[in-house]
Design a protein around this motif. Structure first.
Motif, PDB file in Angstrom:
ATOM      1  N   UNK A  91      18.042  -7.917 -13.270  1.00  0.00           N
ATOM      2  CA  UNK A  91      19.220  -8.379 -14.003  1.00  0.00           C
ATOM      3  C   UNK A  91      19.856  -7.130 -14.615  1.00  0.00           C
ATOM      4  N   UNK A  92      21.025  -6.737 -14.107  1.00  0.00           N
ATOM      5  CA  UNK A  92      21.601  -5.461 -14.530  1.00  0.00           C
ATOM      6  C   UNK A  92      22.944  -5.659 -15.227  1.00  0.00           C
ATOM      7  N   UNK A  93      23.109  -4.994 -16.340  1.00  0.00           N
ATOM      8  CA  UNK A  93      24.386  -5.028 -17.043  1.00  0.00           C
ATOM      9  C   UNK A  93      25.161  -3.785 -16.622  1.00  0.00           C
ATOM     10  N   UNK A  94      26.215  -3.985 -15.831  1.00  0.00           N
ATOM     11  CA  UNK A  94      26.960  -2.830 -15.334  1.00  0.00           C
ATOM     12  C   UNK A  94      28.381  -3.214 -14.977  1.00  0.00           C
ATOM     13  N   UNK A  95      29.326  -2.424 -15.440  1.00  0.00           N
ATOM     14  CA  UNK A  95      30.741  -2.680 -15.155  1.00  0.00           C
ATOM     15  C   UNK A  95      31.177  -1.924 -13.906  1.00  0.00           C
ATOM     16  N   UNK A  96      32.352  -2.272 -13.402  1.00  0.00           N
ATOM     17  CA  UNK A  96      32.942  -1.549 -12.280  1.00  0.00           C
ATOM     18  C   UNK A  96      33.127  -0.088 -12.650  1.00  0.00           C
ATOM     19  N   UNK A  97      32.820   0.783 -11.717  1.00  0.00           N
ATOM     20  CA  UNK A  97      33.010   2.200 -11.978  1.00  0.00           C
ATOM     21  C   UNK A  97      31.750   2.897 -12.456  1.00  0.00           C
ATOM     22  N   UNK A  98      30.642   2.145 -12.544  1.00  0.00           N
ATOM     23  CA  UNK A  98      29.390   2.754 -12.989  1.00  0.00           C
ATOM     24  C   UNK A  98      28.525   3.165 -11.804  1.00  0.00           C
ATOM     25  N   UNK A  99      28.996   2.892 -10.597  1.00  0.00           N
ATOM     26  CA  UNK A  99      28.193   3.171  -9.407  1.00  0.00           C
ATOM     27  C   UNK A  99      27.265   2.013  -9.080  1.00  0.00           C
ATOM     28  N   UNK A 100      27.605   0.821  -9.554  1.00  0.00           N
ATOM     29  CA  UNK A 100      26.716  -0.343  -9.384  1.00  0.00           C
ATOM     30  C   UNK A 100      26.581  -0.754  -7.910  1.00  0.00           C
ATOM     31  N   UNK A 101      27.633  -0.532  -7.122  1.00  0.00           N
ATOM     32  CA  UNK A 101      27.573  -0.965  -5.726  1.00  0.00           C
ATOM     33  C   UNK A 101      26.423  -0.270  -5.001  1.00  0.00           C
ATOM     34  N   UNK A 102      26.358   1.050  -5.156  1.00  0.00           N
ATOM     35  CA  UNK A 102      25.265   1.780  -4.503  1.00  0.00           C
ATOM     36  C   UNK A 102      23.922   1.365  -5.092  1.00  0.00           C
ATOM     37  N   UNK A 103      23.918   1.004  -6.379  1.00  0.00           N
ATOM     38  CA  UNK A 103      22.658   0.627  -7.033  1.00  0.00           C
ATOM     39  C   UNK A 103      22.002  -0.551  -6.323  1.00  0.00           C
ATOM     40  N   UNK A 104      22.797  -1.541  -5.872  1.00  0.00           N
ATOM     41  CA  UNK A 104      22.146  -2.639  -5.139  1.00  0.00           C
ATOM     42  C   UNK A 104      22.198  -2.430  -3.630  1.00  0.00           C
ATOM     43  N   UNK A 105      23.212  -1.684  -3.136  1.00  0.00           N
ATOM     44  CA  UNK A 105      23.370  -1.536  -1.696  1.00  0.00           C
ATOM     45  C   UNK A 105      22.280  -0.661  -1.080  1.00  0.00           C
ATOM     46  N   UNK A 106      21.942   0.436  -1.730  1.00  0.00           N
ATOM     47  CA  UNK A 106      20.974   1.355  -1.123  1.00  0.00           C
ATOM     48  C   UNK A 106      19.618   0.672  -0.919  1.00  0.00           C
TER      49      UNK A 106
END
Ligand code: AMP
Length: 559
Positions: free
Chosen positions: A52-67
């Motif tokens: 469960x991650x608290x993260x806004x757009x622009x924090x690099x969140x996409x790579x955080x779950x994609x990788x």
């Protein structure tokens, strides 16, 4: 691009348990180190934990779950068994962005990535699904549609991601999400990313996440006044025009000495090249350079042998320079602390420094976070127009003339003036000489006008700058075809800015910036122009969501 050298610093990604092919892909993209959300979310996701991650757009969140999810795919499986990851997102625009990012990261694995969203033809999506895909990025409504038609097979899904979960709930997707989550295999990994964690998110997390690792980046306390001596300005610029916008801003600001921070070394190289091409003494500083090269670049900058240092955070670490007049954030930094740290490099020794930040409209939340941390307002600037540039160039010319007048040593030219004065007025002679000097600047070609998201009030044309009207700014987009005006029941009193309205429409209804027209902010309401044929859709989407966390009244403007 600069070649990676042996003594380049470790990318920082290597300790996160990622496949070496991914590490290479990240290096090729110019990523130097993981962002905080990546550093904290990737290891538990790699370990198979729910997150469960608290993260806004622009924090690099996409790579955080994609990788991490890319490790679970197997493109050799038959099409019906191939789908290994489902990413649910609130809007079509985000679906496309996330798909693009996963496609980029997943290249070395041969990952087939597909985005499916409402409004696009079903048949094409069905054909692609039949061929077999590894990752699907979908808006909840359309995903459910495919599940019910049995065109989306979830039996082998190993990871499901809810991206911008709070937005999905705001848009009324709660029931769809419940239905999708129940249709997924019980044995699976679930990751929930959300900018905020309201009670409804906690409820979903409690019923659908198993013993999740909660990832949130704690804000460090910032001593008040740390950024006090710095004038802070942000410019809202679409990605495609950032480089031109920065060049224009620098031409007008004419910094004596500036550090420009970029996210990736690829960006550093491109920007350095562009700015050097415009006559700046610009030098690149990033982790792809050897220690020796970096030392040399820093030494030159310290000795004022270069005006602009274009750098990544990693490479600029430990750089202590006294004379920096401007710090530029080419992207909004991931963390408020990093912003404070960066801009702390200017405004030293009692002088006022300037911090300039370029932000994409969708990154407005990051700006807000920074304002909240520093307890200071960031002024929203207007990208200078060609007319502004011309005015500024004339001012610079005036200063140069004044300098010459103070220095004297004009005797060589006086006889010519005396001779001309027999026939002409002295004022006219001086004006003609200045015109001659100005022509040199003007003959350098008419620069392009940069599409400006924010312009001075009422100034749609942007060619003839008018004085800024206090507190009133407009988004200056132009809509082609028939235009409808939408009334939004929130304005200045709720601290609404054009970026909020534009961000909401772009985000909720998936409109491109080119489709959003002028935004006028009143005290208690705002008016925005949109294409007539999309007006009802936008009203529905905005009514179902929130602006700055509040439900607001949205309808056609009757004025
Ligand atoms: P996101 O918050 O996922 O929308 O990402 C914001 C931007 O940061 C995207 O343009 C990414 O390509 C970029 N990005 C993500 N992670 C990194 C990183 N570790 N280093 C540099 N850029 C990154």
């Amino acid at each position: 691009m600069t070649k990676r050298t042996l003594d380049a610093p470790d990318t920082g990604f290597s300790s996160l348990g990622l496949d070496p092919r991914l590490l290479d892909a990240l290096t090729a993209l110019g990523y130097e180190e993981p962002t905080p959300i990546q550093r904290t979310a990737i290891p538990p996701l790699r370990a198979g934990r729910d997150v469960l991650a608290v993260a806004a757009t622009g924090t690099g969140k996409t790579a955080a779950f994609a990788l991490p999810l890319l490790h679970n795919i197997d493109p050799t499986l038959p099409p019906r068994m191939r789908l290994a990851a489902l990413v649910l997102v609130p809007t079509r625009e985000l679906a496309m962005q996330v798909a693009e990012a996963i496609h980029r990261y997943g290249k070395p694995f041969g990952a087939a990535v597909l985005s499916i969203y409402g409004g696009a033809p079903m048949e094409q999506q069905i054909r692609s699904l039949k061929r077999g895909v590894d990752v699907v990025i979908a808006t909840p409504g359309r995903a459910l549609d495919h599940i019910r038609r049995k065109t989306l097979h979830l039996d082998h899904v190993k990871t499901v991601v809810l991206d911008e979960a709070d937005e999905m709930l705001d848009m009324g997707f709660a029931e769809d999400l419940e239905a999708i989550l129940s249709a997924l295999p019980a044995e699976r990994q679930t990751a929930l990313f959300s900018a905020t964690i309201p009670a409804r998110i906690t409820k979903i997390a409690n019923s659908h996440l198993k013993n999740p690792e909660v990832v949130r980046i704690e804000r460090a306390a910032i001593a008040p006044g740390e950024t006090a001596k710095v004038r802070q300005v942000a410019y809202m610029v679409p990605r495609a025009h950032k480089m031109a916008a920065l060049a224009r801003i620098l031409d007008v600001e004419a910094p004596e000495s500036a550090i420009v921070f970029c996210r990736t070394r690829t960006e550093v190289d491109q920007l350095t090249e562009t700015l050097a091409g415009r006559g700046y003494r610009a030098e690149a500083l990033h982790g792809g350079l050897s220690q020796e090269q970096r030392d040399r670049v820093m030494k030159r900058f310290r000795a004022k042998g270069s005006d602009l240092l274009i750098a990544t955070d990693v490479a600029a670490r430990g750089l202590d320079v006294k004379h920096v007049t401007h710090v530029v954030n080419y992207d909004v930094p991931w963390e408020s602390e990093s912003y404070v740290h960066r801009i702390g490099r200017t405004g030293r020794a009692g002088r006022e420094g300037v911090a300039i930040t370029l932000a994409e409209p969708r990154e407005h939340r990051l700006l807000r976070n920074i304002e909240a941390t520093t307890k200071q307002k960031i002024e929203i600037g207007v990208v200078p127009t060609v007319a502004d540039l011309r005015t500024r160039q004339l001012e610079q010319l005036r200063d140069q003339v004044a300098e010459l007048l103070n220095a004297g040593e004009l005797d060589r030219y006086r006889p010519m003036v005396e001779q001309l004065a027999e026939e002409y007025d002295v004022m006219d002679i001086a004006a003609a000489a200045i015109r001659l000097a100005a022509r040199k600047v003007e003959s350098e070609g008419e620069p392009d006008e940069i599409p400006n998201l924010i312009t001075r009030g009422g100034d749609r044309d942007a060619h003839t700058p008018k004085p800024a009207r206090q507190g009133r700014r407009e988004f200056a987009g132009k809509v082609g075809g028939k235009v409808a005006k939408i009334y939004v029941g929130a304005g200045r009193k709720l601290k609404i800015r054009p970026g909020d309205i534009v961000g909401a429409i772009a985000g909720e209804a998936g409109l491109g910036l080119g489709e959003i027209g002028a935004v006028t902010i009143g005290d208690r309401h705002s008016i925005v122009e949109v294409p007539e044929d999309k007006a009802d859709f936008i009203i529905a989407k905005l009514s179902a969501s929130t602006i700055k966390g509040k439900k607001v009244r949205v309808r056609r403007d009757q004025a």
